[in-house]
Each structure stands twice: as C-alpha cells, then as structure tokens.
Design a protein around this motif. Structure first.
Motif, PDB file in Angstrom:
ATOM      1  N   HIS A 232       1.643   2.218  -5.561  1.00  0.00           N
ATOM      2  CA  HIS A 232       0.264   2.388  -5.114  1.00  0.00           C
ATOM      3  C   HIS A 232       0.156   3.726  -4.395  1.00  0.00           C
ATOM      4  O   HIS A 232       1.039   4.085  -3.617  1.00  0.00           O
ATOM      5  CB  HIS A 232      -0.128   1.275  -4.145  1.00  0.00           C
ATOM      6  N   TRP A 233      -0.936   4.433  -4.623  1.00  0.00           N
ATOM      7  CA  TRP A 233      -1.156   5.708  -3.944  1.00  0.00           C
ATOM      8  C   TRP A 233      -2.397   5.632  -3.050  1.00  0.00           C
ATOM      9  O   TRP A 233      -3.443   5.138  -3.479  1.00  0.00           O
ATOM     10  CB  TRP A 233      -1.315   6.837  -4.958  1.00  0.00           C
ATOM     11  N   TYR A 234      -2.245   6.151  -1.820  1.00  0.00           N
ATOM     12  CA  TYR A 234      -3.331   6.180  -0.854  1.00  0.00           C
ATOM     13  C   TYR A 234      -3.455   7.593  -0.281  1.00  0.00           C
ATOM     14  O   TYR A 234      -2.471   8.339  -0.223  1.00  0.00           O
ATOM     15  CB  TYR A 234      -3.056   5.205   0.303  1.00  0.00           C
ATOM     16  N   ARG A 235      -4.635   7.923   0.163  1.00  0.00           N
ATOM     17  CA  ARG A 235      -4.872   9.189   0.851  1.00  0.00           C
ATOM     18  C   ARG A 235      -5.488   8.890   2.219  1.00  0.00           C
ATOM     19  O   ARG A 235      -6.395   8.056   2.334  1.00  0.00           O
ATOM     20  CB  ARG A 235      -5.811  10.097   0.063  1.00  0.00           C
ATOM     21  N   GLN A 236      -5.004   9.593   3.226  1.00  0.00           N
ATOM     22  CA  GLN A 236      -5.529   9.424   4.579  1.00  0.00           C
ATOM     23  C   GLN A 236      -5.976  10.771   5.127  1.00  0.00           C
ATOM     24  O   GLN A 236      -5.159  11.691   5.256  1.00  0.00           O
ATOM     25  CB  GLN A 236      -4.461   8.809   5.493  1.00  0.00           C
ATOM     26  N   LYS A 237      -7.239  10.874   5.452  1.00  0.00           N
ATOM     27  CA  LYS A 237      -7.735  12.084   6.108  1.00  0.00           C
ATOM     28  C   LYS A 237      -7.503  11.938   7.607  1.00  0.00           C
ATOM     29  O   LYS A 237      -7.413  10.832   8.134  1.00  0.00           O
ATOM     30  CB  LYS A 237      -9.208  12.297   5.766  1.00  0.00           C
ATOM     31  N   HIS A 238      -7.415  13.084   8.254  1.00  0.00           N
ATOM     32  CA  HIS A 238      -7.054  13.108   9.672  1.00  0.00           C
ATOM     33  C   HIS A 238      -7.991  12.225  10.505  1.00  0.00           C
ATOM     34  O   HIS A 238      -9.209  12.362  10.447  1.00  0.00           O
ATOM     35  CB  HIS A 238      -7.090  14.546  10.189  1.00  0.00           C
ATOM     36  N   GLY A 239      -7.403  11.303  11.256  1.00  0.00           N
ATOM     37  CA  GLY A 239      -8.190  10.447  12.134  1.00  0.00           C
ATOM     38  C   GLY A 239      -8.892   9.296  11.447  1.00  0.00           C
ATOM     39  O   GLY A 239      -9.675   8.587  12.081  1.00  0.00           O
ATOM     40  N   GLU A 240      -8.624   9.113  10.162  1.00  0.00           N
ATOM     41  CA  GLU A 240      -9.282   8.049   9.416  1.00  0.00           C
ATOM     42  C   GLU A 240      -8.279   7.044   8.878  1.00  0.00           C
ATOM     43  O   GLU A 240      -7.065   7.221   8.983  1.00  0.00           O
ATOM     44  CB  GLU A 240     -10.089   8.647   8.265  1.00  0.00           C
ATOM     45  N   ALA A 241      -8.785   5.983   8.288  1.00  0.00           N
ATOM     46  CA  ALA A 241      -7.927   4.968   7.681  1.00  0.00           C
ATOM     47  C   ALA A 241      -7.494   5.412   6.284  1.00  0.00           C
ATOM     48  O   ALA A 241      -8.204   6.173   5.624  1.00  0.00           O
ATOM     49  CB  ALA A 241      -8.679   3.645   7.590  1.00  0.00           C
ATOM     50  N   PRO A 242      -6.343   4.957   5.823  1.00  0.00           N
ATOM     51  CA  PRO A 242      -5.928   5.253   4.442  1.00  0.00           C
ATOM     52  C   PRO A 242      -6.913   4.650   3.445  1.00  0.00           C
ATOM     53  O   PRO A 242      -7.470   3.577   3.679  1.00  0.00           O
ATOM     54  CB  PRO A 242      -4.556   4.574   4.335  1.00  0.00           C
TER      55      PRO A 242
END
Lengths: 115, 112
Positions: free
Chosen positions: B32-42
């Motif tokens: 599974h691939w996830y992306r997390q932006k700074h200060g946010e949830a994946p």
C-alpha cells in the motif's frame, strides 16, 4: 462528515502520569488502528482491533493499552508515561471488506509530549 | 520486519521524474502506498496485490515484483503538489487482520 476524530490534539504530560487518547470514527468501520510517528521511523503500529471487543498487538505495544468497547471508539492508554513515548499518534480505521484491498482512513493526529 | 524504503529523501525540479523503492525481507501479500503532507494525516494513494499488478493514479504509478518482494512508486512529470513524505505499507498475508506495517518513509521535495 467527520471521518476519524482524535481527542485531544495536543497534550503535555509529566513522567509517570497517565492519560487516554480517544479515537472515534463515524464510518461504521470494523478495523481500527493506533500508530505512532517519530522522525526517521515512519509509522509504527502500536495496537489494532479487528472488531468490537477485540484487540491485538502491533509492532511496538509495550507501555500502551487499548480498548474497543464500542465499535466506533478505540482508546489508547498510557498508564505511566515515559519521555520515550513523546510522539505524534495517529488513529486509523478501515472497513472489513476493504481491509486487505483498500485504504486506511487516518485521523489528524495527537501530539503528545512527555517531560 | 519493517519494509525498507529508498531513497530516504529526494529533491526534484518541477517536471522531473522520481522512483521510490520499498523492499521487504518477508513475502508480501500486498503493498500500500500513502502520501503525507507536512502537518497532515497520511492519505491513501494505491494498493498493489500479489501478482505483479501495476496501478496508476494520475501521473503516479507503481509496480510490485513478487520475486524480489519489492514495490516501486513512479512519479512522472512531478508537480509542486507532489511534495510530501511517501510511505509504503506491507501486508504479509490475507489473514494478517489488517496488520499493515509501514516503511520509514521517503521525503520528496519538488521545487519550482
């Protein structure tokens, strides 16, 4: 549409104090998880639950306890907080039908500092 | 048991391509691939099941090599919005009860 809600968002504790993080989801999901995130370590699974009344250990369960008395809630407890538990904690949920083929929905995170 | 991601960090100019790798020492059922932006949830990007299937999401695609127990995420013609930390999550078997174990993350920065 709330999704996954974590309470509180921020907390400062002294070593030895106890506290509980609450995770609530309104999507009727069967599976719920608690992860901790530390710099350079990624997301590490603490405990998870595959349904109401069930819990299981993840990668780093020591020092934490959990309970899933209601389907929509998953509580993470620290009985005696230690500085090593300073971290950002994320709760997530997923539906039973997609747990192996779909996505986890994450809360916004709870930042815990233990002094 | 935690999957290993490489590189740990990458800096791109807008429009450039990047590849992020995820390797496991154990046999994988799915990645599974996830992306997390700074200060946010994946946020979920995609899942790849056993079978070497390749999936796509806009200009982001991925592959899963069962023999090597490795997955790669391909970001083509990167945009500023692609910046963030990318995590791969490994599921070792169907009966793992959703025990998704994540890698340490790859920080991607896209500059103008």
């Amino acid at each position: 549409n709330a999704g996954v809600t974590q309470t509180p968002k921020f907390r400062v504790l002294k070593t030895g104090q106890s506290m509980t993080l609450l995770c609530a989801q309104d999507m009727n999901h069967e599976y719920m998880y608690w992860y901790r995130q530390d710099p350079g370590m990624g997301l590490r699974l603490i405990h998870y639950s595959v349904g109401e009344g069930t819990t299981a250990k993840g990668e780093v369960p020591d020092g934490y306890n959990v309970s899933r008395l209601k389907k929509q809630n998953f509580l993470l407890g620290l009985e005696s907080a230690a500085p090593s538990q300073t971290s950002v904690y994320f709760c997530a949920s997923s539906s039973r039908s997609t747990v192996n083929t779909g996505e986890l929905f994450f809360g916004e995170g709870s930042r815990l500092t233990v002094l | 048991q935690q999957p290993v991601q490489s590189p740990q960090a990458v800096i791109l100019r807008e429009g450039e391509d990047a590849v992020i790798n995820c390797s496991s020492s154990k046999a994988l059922y799915s990645v599974h691939w996830y992306r997390q932006k700074h200060g946010e949830a994946p946020v979920f990007l995609m899942i790849l099941l056993k079978g070497g299937e390749q999936k796509g999401h806009e200009k982001i695609s991925a592959s899963f090599n069962e023999k090597k127990q490795q997955s790669s995420l391909y970001l083509t013609a990167s945009q500023l919005s692609y910046s963030g930390t990318y995590f791969c999550g490994a599921l070792l078997s169907y009966n793992q009860g959703g025990k998704l174990i994540f890698g340490q993350g790859t920080e991607l920065s896209v500059k103008p």
